[in-house]
Every structure is written in C-alpha cells, then in structure tokens.
Design an enzyme around this catalytic site. Structure first.
Site, mmCIF file in Angstrom:
data_model
loop_
_atom_site.group_PDB
_atom_site.id
_atom_site.type_symbol
_atom_site.label_atom_id
_atom_site.label_comp_id
_atom_site.label_asym_id
_atom_site.label_seq_id
_atom_site.Cartn_x
_atom_site.Cartn_y
_atom_site.Cartn_z
ATOM 1 N N GLU A 116 0.828 -1.253 0.028
ATOM 2 C CA GLU A 116 -0.082 0.166 0.092
ATOM 3 C C GLU A 116 0.889 1.165 0.003
ATOM 4 O O GLU A 116 0.470 2.334 0.457
ATOM 5 C CB GLU A 116 -1.012 -0.001 1.252
ATOM 6 C CG GLU A 116 -1.726 -1.077 1.353
ATOM 7 C CD GLU A 116 -3.036 -1.405 0.228
ATOM 8 O OE1 GLU A 116 -2.906 -0.384 -0.571
ATOM 9 O OE2 GLU A 116 -3.589 -2.081 0.176
ATOM 10 N N HIS A 140 -2.708 1.496 8.499
ATOM 11 C CA HIS A 140 -3.846 0.935 8.119
ATOM 12 C C HIS A 140 -3.765 -0.512 8.637
ATOM 13 O O HIS A 140 -2.697 -1.289 8.895
ATOM 14 C CB HIS A 140 -3.488 0.727 6.492
ATOM 15 C CG HIS A 140 -4.293 -0.467 5.984
ATOM 16 N ND1 HIS A 140 -5.747 -0.042 5.962
ATOM 17 C CD2 HIS A 140 -3.940 -1.624 5.198
ATOM 18 C CE1 HIS A 140 -6.161 -1.341 5.243
ATOM 19 N NE2 HIS A 140 -5.173 -2.174 5.012
ATOM 20 N N HIS A 142 -6.910 -4.124 10.144
ATOM 21 C CA HIS A 142 -8.296 -4.751 9.677
ATOM 22 C C HIS A 142 -8.919 -4.943 10.863
ATOM 23 O O HIS A 142 -9.130 -6.084 11.400
ATOM 24 C CB HIS A 142 -7.944 -6.044 9.058
ATOM 25 C CG HIS A 142 -6.959 -5.919 7.461
ATOM 26 N ND1 HIS A 142 -6.430 -6.928 7.035
ATOM 27 C CD2 HIS A 142 -6.772 -4.916 6.886
ATOM 28 C CE1 HIS A 142 -5.740 -6.611 5.921
ATOM 29 N NE2 HIS A 142 -6.191 -5.275 5.638
ATOM 30 N N GLU A 170 -16.435 10.421 23.763
ATOM 31 C CA GLU A 170 -15.220 10.853 23.399
ATOM 32 C C GLU A 170 -15.113 10.867 21.724
ATOM 33 O O GLU A 170 -14.182 11.745 21.475
ATOM 34 C CB GLU A 170 -14.025 9.820 23.912
ATOM 35 C CG GLU A 170 -14.093 8.605 23.241
ATOM 36 C CD GLU A 170 -12.953 7.690 23.607
ATOM 37 O OE1 GLU A 170 -13.033 6.452 23.665
ATOM 38 O OE2 GLU A 170 -11.923 8.135 24.048
ATOM 39 N N HIS A 211 -12.730 -4.012 3.994
ATOM 40 C CA HIS A 211 -11.449 -4.229 4.089
ATOM 41 C C HIS A 211 -10.761 -3.614 5.208
ATOM 42 O O HIS A 211 -10.133 -4.423 6.139
ATOM 43 C CB HIS A 211 -10.702 -3.607 3.075
ATOM 44 C CG HIS A 211 -9.279 -3.668 2.732
ATOM 45 N ND1 HIS A 211 -8.629 -3.623 1.615
ATOM 46 C CD2 HIS A 211 -8.152 -3.830 3.727
ATOM 47 C CE1 HIS A 211 -7.246 -4.066 1.578
ATOM 48 N NE2 HIS A 211 -7.055 -4.089 3.038
HETATM 49 O O1 2HA Z 1 -1.770 -7.057 3.289
HETATM 50 O O2 2HA Z 1 -3.263 -4.814 4.462
HETATM 51 O O3 2HA Z 1 -4.003 -3.994 2.304
HETATM 52 C C1 2HA Z 1 -1.514 -5.976 3.561
HETATM 53 C C2 2HA Z 1 -2.645 -5.046 3.443
HETATM 54 C C3 2HA Z 1 -3.194 -4.872 2.094
HETATM 55 ZN ZN ZN Z 2 -5.201 -4.113 4.291
#
Ligand code: 2HA
Ligand code: ZN
Length: 275
Positions: A116, A140, A142, A170, A211
C-alpha cells in the site's frame, strides 16, 4: 554498544506495530504502517544505510521529495516486527522528483515496502501540506467491528461519522472532522490511493469498505489512539445492532452542540442531521 533500535522513533514504530497485532488488527500480513522521519532522525541513523536500487513508487508525490520513511514490508507480519525488525521493516528514501524510492536499511532477507505504499505516500503528502509538516504517521489495519459495519450501514461519510460519534462521547472530540468512507476498490494501487488521499484532505481517518481502516496523525500515540477509538466505537455499535438495533436513548444533535462548546471543537452541521 548502541544499535539503530535505540532511536526513539524506531521504538515507537515497533511498539505500535506490536500493539496493533495484540489488538487483532493484523492477521497474517494484514495492515501496514509508515512514519515520515524528521531530518535529525535520518541523520542519526545514516551510518546504518546501505542504499539499494531506485524503484518506481507507482504514483507521484513531489512534495515528499528527499524525505525518509520507516515502513513495514510487503508480505511481512506485524507479529514479527518486534522480534525481527530488520527482516520486517525498512527505511526508504524518496528521490528528488517524488517518483521513485530506494531501500536504505532493513528487509535484510529481501522484499519491498508495503503493497500500500502509493496510499501511504499520497496520504502523507496531503497531510504534510495540510498540517504544515506536523503529521508524520499513516496506519492501516483490519479492525473486525468496523469492517462488519461496512456490510450493513450505507457507505456514506455522514452515516459512519454520526453513528460512531453516538456510540462514545469521546468520539466527536477525538475525530471532530468525521470519518470518510471509500467504497470497495482493488487494494494496492493508485486508484484507491487517490480516493483515500482525497478523503484525507478533509478527515484524519478513512474506512475501506469490506477491508479496513486508514488513520493519519501527528505521532504514534495519537494515530494509534484514533484507530483504537474508532474501532472501540464500532464494537459498541455492533453490540447495539446485535441487541436488536433499537436505541431507547442516545446522544442528540443538541447534545453534540453542547459538547462542542465545552470541549472547544467544531462539529460540522452536516453530521448533526435529524434522523
Ligand atoms: O496485506 O493490508 O491492504 C497488507 C494489506 C493490504
Ligand atoms: Zn489491508
């Protein structure tokens, strides 16, 4: 003997990666983290640098020319960052046009920076300009509850923002600008990077439908804290919806306006609509 890991930004990065793994946001190689290093931090570790070949970034980030970033590696596991950082993360340099990068340290067993990278760098570019260089972290992961919500809520900024604000007092203080939503897109490329960085003009966080979440901030604590707060709020919403979804009472638009006054934040009226 001192090592590259004695530097505070290295410690902060590794701790954040480990904290994210402990929270369950980084199954397998899921997620990625990047930090825009200060000039003095790059200077402090330059004796460890062994430059590799220049590679295309896949997008153009001219405002990041000459910057150094600490980033997680593509296909690498957050779970391993603490125990084998030299295999899991790397320092990259951006060239003088913002078109190419080269690995300066790390990924000792080969590999590339995060898949990414275009999203990370385009978000960094937007935030660097908008905050006068204050923001340095893009994250980033998940988080399960927030992802679950992308299957049942309309994919609209104003719905995600308002529903999450209502779930924890909050929230409007932690992300007063709100939260953006990117519809499902193929990850890893320039298109999703463009869509996300457009939202980063307005928000500090953007959900990727089905995602995960992208968050931006000044330092590791604030960025991790923002991510953590959003996912906690999403968890409460999932519980409320699982209990039948009917709110007997909630925080009202006027409650938010009163909160904004006392906490000295500006809450855009677009999120305080009547339902
Ligand atoms: O595997 O999270 O978006 C890495 C990620 C791709
Ligand atoms: Zn990801």
């Amino acid at each position: 003997m001192s090592t590259i890991y004695d530097n505070e930004f290295m410690q902060g990065f590794m701790r954040m990666a480990d904290d994210g793994f402990q929270q369950g946001w980084h199954e397998r190689n899921g997620g990625n983290l990047s930090y825009r290093m200060k000039p003095e931090e790059a200077e402090a570790v330059k004796s460890y640098f062994t430059p590799k070949e220049w590679q295309p970034i896949g997008t153009s980030v001219p405002k990041l020319a000459g910057e150094f970033f600490l980033v997680t590696g593509s296909g690498k596991y957050f779970r391993n960052v603490m125990i084998k950082p030299e295999d899991s993360i790397c320092i990259i340099e951006i060239d003088d046009r913002g078109e190419n990068y080269r690995i300066m340290w790390g990924l000792v067993n080969g590999g590339r920076p995060t898949s990414e990278l275009p999203s990370h760098l385009m978000n960094h570019e937007v935030k660097k300009v908008r905050t006068n260089g204050k923001y340095r972290v893009i994250y980033h992961g998940h988080p399960a509850n927030l992802i679950a919500l992308t299957f049942v809520l309309p994919l609209e900024d104003k719905v995600f923002t308002r529903e999450l604000w209502e779930m924890a007092t909050e929230c409007p203080v932690v992300f007063p600008d709100g939260l953006g939503v990117v519809p499902w897109m193929v990850p890893g490329g320039r298109d999703i990077a463009v869509a996300t960085s457009k939202l980063m003009e307005k928000y500090d966080a953007a959900v990727w439908a089905h995602h995960g979440l992208f968050a931006a901030g000044e330092d590791f604590d604030l960025t991790f804290g923002l991510f953590h707060t959003i996912e906690k709020s999403a968890e409460i919403l999932v519980k409320v919806m699982s209990m039948g979804g009917v709110k007997r009472q909630t925080i009202t638009p006027d409650d938010f306006r009163n909160l904004a006054k006392d906490f000295h934040v500006t809450l855009p009226e677009e999120f305080l609509y009547e339902k």
